[in-house]
Scaffold this motif. Structure first.
Motif, mmCIF file in Angstrom:
data_model
loop_
_atom_site.group_PDB
_atom_site.id
_atom_site.type_symbol
_atom_site.label_atom_id
_atom_site.label_comp_id
_atom_site.label_asym_id
_atom_site.label_seq_id
_atom_site.Cartn_x
_atom_site.Cartn_y
_atom_site.Cartn_z
ATOM 1 N N THR A 196 24.079 38.069 -26.687
ATOM 2 C CA THR A 196 22.804 38.259 -25.990
ATOM 3 C C THR A 196 22.867 39.449 -25.026
ATOM 4 N N VAL A 197 24.067 39.961 -24.804
ATOM 5 C CA VAL A 197 24.226 41.134 -23.937
ATOM 6 C C VAL A 197 23.903 42.411 -24.720
ATOM 7 N N ASN A 198 23.748 42.295 -26.025
ATOM 8 C CA ASN A 198 23.550 43.448 -26.900
ATOM 9 C C ASN A 198 22.464 44.396 -26.389
ATOM 10 N N GLY A 199 22.855 45.649 -26.168
ATOM 11 C CA GLY A 199 21.906 46.664 -25.737
ATOM 12 C C GLY A 199 21.531 46.607 -24.272
ATOM 13 N N LYS A 200 22.174 45.694 -23.514
ATOM 14 C CA LYS A 200 21.862 45.524 -22.094
ATOM 15 C C LYS A 200 23.093 45.812 -21.239
ATOM 16 N N LEU A 201 22.826 46.029 -19.968
ATOM 17 C CA LEU A 201 23.881 46.105 -18.963
ATOM 18 C C LEU A 201 23.585 45.051 -17.906
ATOM 19 N N TYR A 202 24.613 44.370 -17.445
ATOM 20 C CA TYR A 202 24.454 43.370 -16.384
ATOM 21 C C TYR A 202 25.187 43.874 -15.146
ATOM 22 N N PHE A 203 24.397 44.128 -14.110
ATOM 23 C CA PHE A 203 24.967 44.580 -12.837
ATOM 24 C C PHE A 203 25.372 43.338 -12.044
ATOM 25 N N GLU A 204 26.675 43.188 -11.770
ATOM 26 C CA GLU A 204 27.183 41.957 -11.163
ATOM 27 C C GLU A 204 28.185 42.250 -10.061
ATOM 28 N N LYS A 205 28.476 41.188 -9.322
ATOM 29 C CA LYS A 205 29.550 41.266 -8.341
ATOM 30 C C LYS A 205 30.875 41.291 -9.085
ATOM 31 N N ASN A 206 31.852 42.020 -8.587
ATOM 32 C CA ASN A 206 33.155 42.148 -9.234
ATOM 33 C C ASN A 206 33.762 40.790 -9.557
ATOM 34 N N VAL A 249 17.707 53.393 -15.186
ATOM 35 C CA VAL A 249 17.172 52.068 -15.494
ATOM 36 C C VAL A 249 15.719 52.143 -15.926
ATOM 37 N N ASP A 250 15.421 51.510 -17.059
ATOM 38 C CA ASP A 250 14.044 51.396 -17.530
ATOM 39 C C ASP A 250 13.422 50.204 -16.791
ATOM 40 N N GLN A 251 12.650 50.490 -15.746
ATOM 41 C CA GLN A 251 12.120 49.426 -14.896
ATOM 42 C C GLN A 251 11.197 48.463 -15.648
ATOM 43 N N ALA A 252 10.493 48.958 -16.646
ATOM 44 C CA ALA A 252 9.545 48.104 -17.373
ATOM 45 C C ALA A 252 10.256 47.028 -18.190
ATOM 46 N N LYS A 253 11.505 47.289 -18.568
ATOM 47 C CA LYS A 253 12.234 46.345 -19.416
ATOM 48 C C LYS A 253 13.428 45.702 -18.710
ATOM 49 N N VAL A 301 13.596 34.974 -13.427
ATOM 50 C CA VAL A 301 13.329 36.380 -13.747
ATOM 51 C C VAL A 301 11.954 36.760 -13.215
ATOM 52 N N THR A 302 11.690 38.033 -13.191
ATOM 53 C CA THR A 302 10.366 38.515 -12.784
ATOM 54 C C THR A 302 9.362 38.226 -13.901
ATOM 55 N N PRO A 303 8.274 37.512 -13.603
ATOM 56 C CA PRO A 303 7.266 37.229 -14.642
ATOM 57 C C PRO A 303 6.811 38.514 -15.328
ATOM 58 N N GLY A 304 6.733 38.462 -16.661
ATOM 59 C CA GLY A 304 6.361 39.632 -17.439
ATOM 60 C C GLY A 304 7.572 40.365 -17.985
ATOM 61 N N LYS A 305 8.769 40.024 -17.471
ATOM 62 C CA LYS A 305 9.994 40.691 -17.930
ATOM 63 C C LYS A 305 10.979 39.688 -18.541
ATOM 64 N N GLU A 306 10.430 38.604 -19.067
ATOM 65 C CA GLU A 306 11.263 37.553 -19.654
ATOM 66 C C GLU A 306 12.080 38.059 -20.845
ATOM 67 N N GLN A 307 11.544 39.062 -21.565
ATOM 68 C CA GLN A 307 12.224 39.545 -22.764
ATOM 69 C C GLN A 307 13.586 40.162 -22.456
ATOM 70 N N VAL A 361 21.358 42.098 -12.190
ATOM 71 C CA VAL A 361 20.213 42.888 -12.637
ATOM 72 C C VAL A 361 20.436 43.137 -14.127
ATOM 73 N N ILE A 362 19.515 42.633 -14.951
ATOM 74 C CA ILE A 362 19.609 42.856 -16.399
ATOM 75 C C ILE A 362 18.964 44.203 -16.677
ATOM 76 N N ILE A 363 19.764 45.139 -17.150
ATOM 77 C CA ILE A 363 19.325 46.537 -17.247
ATOM 78 C C ILE A 363 19.145 46.973 -18.701
#
Length: 379
Positions: free
Chosen positions: A50-60, A85-89, A112-118, A206-208
């Protein structure tokens, strides 16, 4: 030769039954061990997929799911405003595991922020609504396992940790093995998630979705925030290896030990059979039966015993695995509904064939060494 083998089984029913039972037990153990490992690996791969194509900004020090990560919402906003970062996605997200209904498997609250569930749902199919926009604060989109655990349908209300939620959408099952995080999830608005978990002003990640190359975005963000982790798809293999390496070694040791026990069991039975049939084998040799046919007879018997026990063991694997799930706390288990992956069935059949062949070699060799003259004198 096969008819002679079956006649011997009928003549020695007790010994044959005990041998088959021993093989069934060994096959169940080997199959269940391999099935657990298979399910763990496929589940982990699916979850990390599910991480495919995404970056997850996390604490170390965290990975996926990032429920152990805590960062401030202001830092999340700062990351979202960067050019990579693509803010819309992309979205800030809060991951908090909570105890499921009636002590069942955990439920993962995902705010998550409503509208950005995808950003989290991605390509998962949803029955009902796939967005929280315009819905009440307590509206949720839930995973397949969460729906099953709470007996929920679209439009129903469920209670989790004393809080009531209205189900507006249910995702179809994503995982093929053990339930994934997304299957156990309960997606709600970030503000409501922060409220019910007492984590106001905090997020997990932050799911990027990068605006350009995922590798360049990862490098740029890591350089800008050296004290944080940028978790990407390429980190999944390391996570899988770290989580499963020691388990694989342990499981393989168990399977090897069980394999050796199975070989020894059939070998002892076949050696007893050869000893008891010394005169019979000597007579066969005296009337012209070749050593090759004697060798084939003993190996046939060994293979038949192994295959009978193996088939019975495979048929019992599904209820045995389901029983294991019940002992581990699973509820609503159908003992006949779990489908054993074809890869596991093939693996077990190969192991059974190898067991039958190897366990018959020494007894077969002993049988070919029997002298017709000495055999006819044997009492």
């Amino acid at each position: 030769m096969l008819d002679i083998a079956f006649k011997d089984f009928k003549a020695k029913k007790g010994r044959t039954a005990m041998c088959i039972i021993g093989i069934v037990v060994c096959v169940l153990l080997i199959g269940t061990v391999n099935l657990v490992l298979y399910e763990m690996e496929s589940g982990l791969k699916g979850d990390l997929g599910t991480v495919n194509g995404k970056l997850y900004f996390e604490k170390n020090g965290t990975s996926y799911p990032p429920s152990g990560s805590i960062i401030t919402e202001s830092l999340g906003n700062e990351v979202l405003n960067r050019s990579e970062v693509d803010q819309a996605k992309s979205t800030k997200a809060l991951f908090v595991p909570v105890q499921g209904n009636n002590n069942s498997q955990y439920t993962m609250i995902v705010g998550v922020t409503p509208g950005k569930e995808q950003a989290f749902i991605q390509n998962a199919k949803v029955t009902g609504k796939s967005s929280l926009v315009g819905e009440s604060d307590n509206a949720v989109i839930i995973g397949s396992e969460t729906a099953k655990n709470y007996n929920a349908t679209v439009g129903s209300t469920i209670t989790v940790q004393g809080n009531k939620y209205k189900v507006v959408g249910i995702m179809k099952k994503v995982g093929t093995g053990w339930p994934l995080t997304i299957d156990n999830s309960m997606i709600m608005s970030l503000s409501h998630a922060q409220s019910v978990t007492d984590m106001t002003g905090l997020v997990s990640t932050v799911i990027i979705s990068p605006t350009g190359s995922i590798d360049s975005a990862e490098t740029s963000l890591q350089d800008a925030y050296p004290n944080y982790t940028i978790y990407s798809q390429k980190d999944t293999k390391k996570t899988i290896d770290d989580n499963l390496s020691q388990i694989k070694i342990f499981m393989n040791m168990i399977s090897t030990f069980i394999f050796l026990v199975s070989v020894i069991i059939i070998m002892i039975v076949m050696m007893m059979s050869v000893k008891e049939r010394t005169k019979e084998i000597g007579t066969m040799r005296a009337i012209g039966t070749s050593k090759r046919k004697i060798l084939a007879l003993i190996i046939y018997e060994s293979l038949i015993l192994s295959l009978i026990g193996g088939v019975i063991g495979i048929l019992l694997m599904s209820p045995t695995y389901s029983m294991l799930g019940v002992l581990m706390g699973a509820t609503g288990v159908n003992f006949l509904s779990f489908n054993i992956p074809s890869a596991i069935v093939t693996q077990v059949l190969v192991i059974v064939f190898v067991i039958g062949t190897f366990s018959g070699l020494i007894p077969a060799y002993i049988a070919t060494r029997i002298s017709p003259i000495d055999a006819l004198r044997y009492e």
